[in-house]
Design a protein around this motif. Structure first.
Motif, mmCIF file in Angstrom:
data_model
loop_
_atom_site.group_PDB
_atom_site.id
_atom_site.type_symbol
_atom_site.label_atom_id
_atom_site.label_comp_id
_atom_site.label_asym_id
_atom_site.label_seq_id
_atom_site.Cartn_x
_atom_site.Cartn_y
_atom_site.Cartn_z
ATOM 1 N N LYS A 226 65.856 53.227 29.052
ATOM 2 C CA LYS A 226 67.033 54.000 28.657
ATOM 3 C C LYS A 226 67.211 53.950 27.141
ATOM 4 C CE LYS A 226 71.755 54.378 30.025
ATOM 5 N NZ LYS A 226 72.868 53.456 30.208
ATOM 6 N N TRP A 227 66.949 52.799 26.564
ATOM 7 C CA TRP A 227 67.069 52.653 25.110
ATOM 8 C C TRP A 227 65.822 53.149 24.372
ATOM 9 C CZ3 TRP A 227 69.371 47.051 25.599
ATOM 10 C CH2 TRP A 227 70.775 47.128 25.616
ATOM 11 N N LYS A 228 64.863 53.646 25.134
ATOM 12 C CA LYS A 228 63.611 54.177 24.565
ATOM 13 C C LYS A 228 62.864 53.150 23.722
ATOM 14 C CE LYS A 228 64.945 58.873 25.270
ATOM 15 N NZ LYS A 228 65.167 60.218 24.837
ATOM 16 N N ILE A 229 63.006 51.885 24.132
ATOM 17 C CA ILE A 229 62.120 50.861 23.573
ATOM 18 C C ILE A 229 60.766 51.063 24.249
ATOM 19 C CG2 ILE A 229 61.666 48.377 23.455
ATOM 20 C CD1 ILE A 229 64.740 47.977 23.428
ATOM 21 N N LYS A 230 60.811 51.280 25.549
ATOM 22 C CA LYS A 230 59.605 51.621 26.312
ATOM 23 C C LYS A 230 59.670 53.087 26.689
ATOM 24 C CE LYS A 230 58.231 49.104 29.667
ATOM 25 N NZ LYS A 230 58.021 48.173 30.802
ATOM 26 N N ARG A 231 58.509 53.707 26.842
ATOM 27 C CA ARG A 231 58.463 55.113 27.240
ATOM 28 C C ARG A 231 57.872 55.282 28.634
ATOM 29 N NH1 ARG A 231 60.895 58.980 23.652
ATOM 30 N NH2 ARG A 231 61.277 57.774 21.772
ATOM 31 N N PHE A 232 57.094 54.298 29.066
ATOM 32 C CA PHE A 232 56.488 54.359 30.393
ATOM 33 C C PHE A 232 56.707 53.014 31.078
ATOM 34 C CE2 PHE A 232 53.932 57.251 27.807
ATOM 35 C CZ PHE A 232 53.935 58.395 28.589
ATOM 36 N N THR A 233 56.723 53.009 32.391
ATOM 37 C CA THR A 233 56.886 51.740 33.104
ATOM 38 C C THR A 233 55.561 50.972 33.109
ATOM 39 O OG1 THR A 233 56.211 52.581 35.253
ATOM 40 C CG2 THR A 233 58.532 52.877 34.661
ATOM 41 N N ASN A 234 55.642 49.685 33.435
ATOM 42 C CA ASN A 234 54.444 48.838 33.500
ATOM 43 C C ASN A 234 53.396 49.435 34.441
ATOM 44 O OD1 ASN A 234 55.942 47.167 31.892
ATOM 45 N ND2 ASN A 234 56.213 45.540 33.414
ATOM 46 N N ASP A 235 53.855 49.889 35.626
ATOM 47 C CA ASP A 235 52.907 50.408 36.618
ATOM 48 C C ASP A 235 52.273 51.725 36.171
ATOM 49 O OD1 ASP A 235 53.120 48.253 38.313
ATOM 50 O OD2 ASP A 235 54.691 49.148 39.549
ATOM 51 N N GLU A 236 53.058 52.557 35.490
ATOM 52 C CA GLU A 236 52.497 53.822 34.990
ATOM 53 C C GLU A 236 51.372 53.556 33.990
ATOM 54 O OE1 GLU A 236 56.478 56.693 35.221
ATOM 55 O OE2 GLU A 236 56.037 55.591 33.388
ATOM 56 N N LEU A 237 51.616 52.595 33.077
ATOM 57 C CA LEU A 237 50.616 52.284 32.061
ATOM 58 C C LEU A 237 49.374 51.659 32.690
ATOM 59 C CD1 LEU A 237 52.994 50.941 29.293
ATOM 60 C CD2 LEU A 237 51.618 53.021 29.164
ATOM 61 N N ARG A 238 49.614 50.800 33.697
ATOM 62 C CA ARG A 238 48.493 50.144 34.372
ATOM 63 C C ARG A 238 47.610 51.205 35.043
ATOM 64 N NH1 ARG A 238 50.438 45.190 35.748
ATOM 65 N NH2 ARG A 238 52.115 46.236 36.830
ATOM 66 N N GLN A 239 48.235 52.184 35.689
ATOM 67 C CA GLN A 239 47.469 53.245 36.354
ATOM 68 C C GLN A 239 46.637 54.041 35.333
ATOM 69 O OE1 GLN A 239 47.488 53.956 39.878
ATOM 70 N NE2 GLN A 239 45.687 55.099 39.204
ATOM 71 N N LYS A 240 47.253 54.378 34.200
ATOM 72 C CA LYS A 240 46.521 55.119 33.164
ATOM 73 C C LYS A 240 45.306 54.323 32.700
ATOM 74 C CE LYS A 240 50.347 57.367 30.605
ATOM 75 N NZ LYS A 240 49.934 58.475 29.741
ATOM 76 N N PHE A 241 45.496 53.004 32.557
ATOM 77 C CA PHE A 241 44.403 52.154 32.089
ATOM 78 C C PHE A 241 43.249 52.137 33.095
ATOM 79 C CE2 PHE A 241 42.457 47.849 32.147
ATOM 80 C CZ PHE A 241 41.811 47.908 30.930
ATOM 81 N N VAL A 242 43.588 51.964 34.371
ATOM 82 C CA VAL A 242 42.543 51.944 35.407
ATOM 83 C C VAL A 242 41.792 53.273 35.400
ATOM 84 C CG1 VAL A 242 42.121 51.837 37.898
ATOM 85 C CG2 VAL A 242 43.735 50.242 36.842
ATOM 86 N N ASP A 243 42.548 54.371 35.354
ATOM 87 C CA ASP A 243 41.918 55.701 35.401
ATOM 88 C C ASP A 243 40.991 55.930 34.206
ATOM 89 O OD1 ASP A 243 43.313 56.118 37.704
ATOM 90 O OD2 ASP A 243 44.866 57.377 36.793
ATOM 91 N N ALA A 244 41.365 55.406 33.052
ATOM 92 C CA ALA A 244 40.538 55.613 31.855
ATOM 93 C C ALA A 244 39.318 54.689 31.853
ATOM 94 C CB ALA A 244 41.380 55.373 30.601
ATOM 95 N N THR A 245 39.477 53.483 32.403
ATOM 96 C CA THR A 245 38.465 52.441 32.208
ATOM 97 C C THR A 245 37.351 52.454 33.246
ATOM 98 O OG1 THR A 245 40.233 51.106 31.274
ATOM 99 C CG2 THR A 245 38.202 49.958 31.788
ATOM 100 N N VAL A 246 37.698 52.777 34.501
ATOM 101 C CA VAL A 246 36.690 52.696 35.570
ATOM 102 C C VAL A 246 35.466 53.586 35.266
ATOM 103 C CG1 VAL A 246 36.259 53.153 38.026
ATOM 104 C CG2 VAL A 246 38.298 51.864 37.323
#
Lengths: 331, 95
Positions: A226-246
């Motif tokens: 809400k304070w826009k310190i973060k823009r994505f949740t932990n799980d969203e970022l983790r999914q992006k990482f898996v998709d990019a890395t595999v």
């Protein structure tokens, strides 16, 4: 390198509704918050904690890689690793400076790291056993960090966002040099390929843990979003990482230590197995293979640097006194 | 912890001749010589600049964000300070 999903910050805040609403309106309008602007205490506290953890991670992150500088297999690899470790030190310093704009001192942050009160990324509590680990760290750990840090370039707090822009610019070399190491090993002799596969097997799960607790278990996530310190949740970022890395791993003929990892056409991403959160919390709380050694190394550096800090200050005082004496004499 | 805190310096870098020095961050250092060395190590590892200034952070006087409106709002309302405020016929050409 190396921010982790924030661990254990208290986002609650006690300001009145009107103040909070006015602050939220600035955030929603994508205005950056600068050091002297009014801000809720919870916002300040969350940022001090997050930027502090991030800075500590950079500094502690120099240790596992520093372990291999003298044993790098060629001058080319040694020069790259030295430059990378120096960058991590620089990143730690940018981030400490950003945290200091919020009213915490460098000394307080150092004290909290050494006492164990402040956390750092759990990934650095694993040992670097072989040269291939340097490849795996650059590829996976820096890769995960980049995934986390790119959205932080748009963080609502100006000094943190600006530090992250510098960090991200420098980070890309880190990941590429790591992947290059893995690629060379994977295409080398059977023993070399085995080293690369072993490193991937050991670093894969801890890399996924770097994104922090799952969204369902992370209490402070909503307020940080809400304070826009973060823009994505932990799980969203983790999914992006898996998709990019595999696909990168498959390209060099390595396999991932997860029998449940498979492409899911419907969601347009990979499904992957359950993360061992007990291990994550055990390592965060000090039970990892290297926690004691990492903090002991930082404590040693702090203690053995004490005379340097004292001498530098004494020298500065002496020079200042001499300059003043010369000025008085001239008047 | 030491009671003697190491002072903070603001770092300004000139990317190349012809451009102004621009603020890029800060460093802690006991004196100006070490501040310059630390600034070089921390902020110019990839050809970011050709000249560095370091200034004690305590020497900087800043405007108060609380006075932002009275300080800076008046310049927004004085549109006649801008060239586009004045209407010149197209036939006159570029002016």
């Amino acid at each position: 390198m190396y921010s982790q999903g924030l661990i254990g910050a208290k986002t609650e805040t006690t300001e009145d509704e009107a103040f909070l609403a006015a602050f939220q309106a600035r955030i929603d309008a994508e205005e950056k918050i600068e050091p002297n602007d009014p801000m809720p205490e919870g916002y300040r506290r969350t940022l001090i904690r997050q930027i502090g953890q991030h800075a500590h991670s950079e500094i502690v992150g120099m240790l596992p890689e520093g372990n291999w500088i003298t044993r790098a297999p060629s001058l080319r690899r040694k020069a790259a690793l030295l430059a990378k470790v120096q960058d991590e030190g620089g990143h730690g310093l940018y981030l400490y400076s950003a945290a200091e704009t919020l009213g915490v001192s460098r000394e307080e942050m150092t004290e909290e790291l050494l006492s164990g009160k402040a956390k750092y990324s759990s990934i650095f509590n694993y040992p670097t056993l072989t040269w291939a680990d340097i490849g795996a760290i650059g590829w996976l750990v820096d890769g995960a960090a980049i995934m986390n840090q790119i959205p932080l370039c748009r963080c609502s707090y100006g000094p943190y966002a600006r530090a992250m822009i510098r960090v991200c610019k420098e980070e890309s070399f880190h990941q590429r040099q790591g992947y290059e190491i893995m690629m060379h090993l994977a295409r080398g002799t059977a023993e070399q390929k085995e080293l690369a596969q072993d490193a991937l097997n050991r670093w894969w799960w801890p890399s996924l843990m770097m994104f922090g607790p799952s969204d369902t278990d992370s209490q402070h996530g909503d307020q940080s979003m809400k304070w826009k310190i973060k823009r994505f949740t932990n799980d969203e970022l983790r999914q992006k990482f898996v998709d990019a890395t595999v696909p990168q791993g498959e390209f060099i003929g390595l396999s991932f230590p997860d029998p449940d990892l498979k492409w899911n056409e419907d969601k347009g991403g990979y499904d992957f197995g359950a993360i061992d959160w007990d291990e994550f919390w055990r390592v965060v709380k000090g039970g990892g293979p290297m926690n004691r050694e990492r903090i002991a190394a930082r404590q040693k550096a702090w203690d053995e640097g004490a005379w340097v800090r004292e001498a530098a200050l004494a020298h500065a005082r002496k020079r200042k006194a001499r300059r003043e004496a010369a000025r008085m004499a001239a008047e | 912890m030491s009671k003697n805190l190491i002072p903070l310096w603001e770092v300004f870098i000139r990317p190349r001749n012809g451009l102004a020095h621009k603020h890029c961050g800060s460093v802690h250092a006991a004196d100006e010589v070490m501040a310059l060395q630390a600034a070089r190590d921390v902020y110019t590892r990839r050809g970011e600049g050709t000249s560095i200034w370091v200034v004690p952070s305590s020497a900087i006087t800043a405007s108060d964000p609380e006075n932002k409106d009275e300080n800076f709002e008046p310049s927004l309302s004085k549109v006649y300070r801008h060239p586009t405020f004045y209407e010149i016929p197209d036939d006159v050409g570029h002016m």
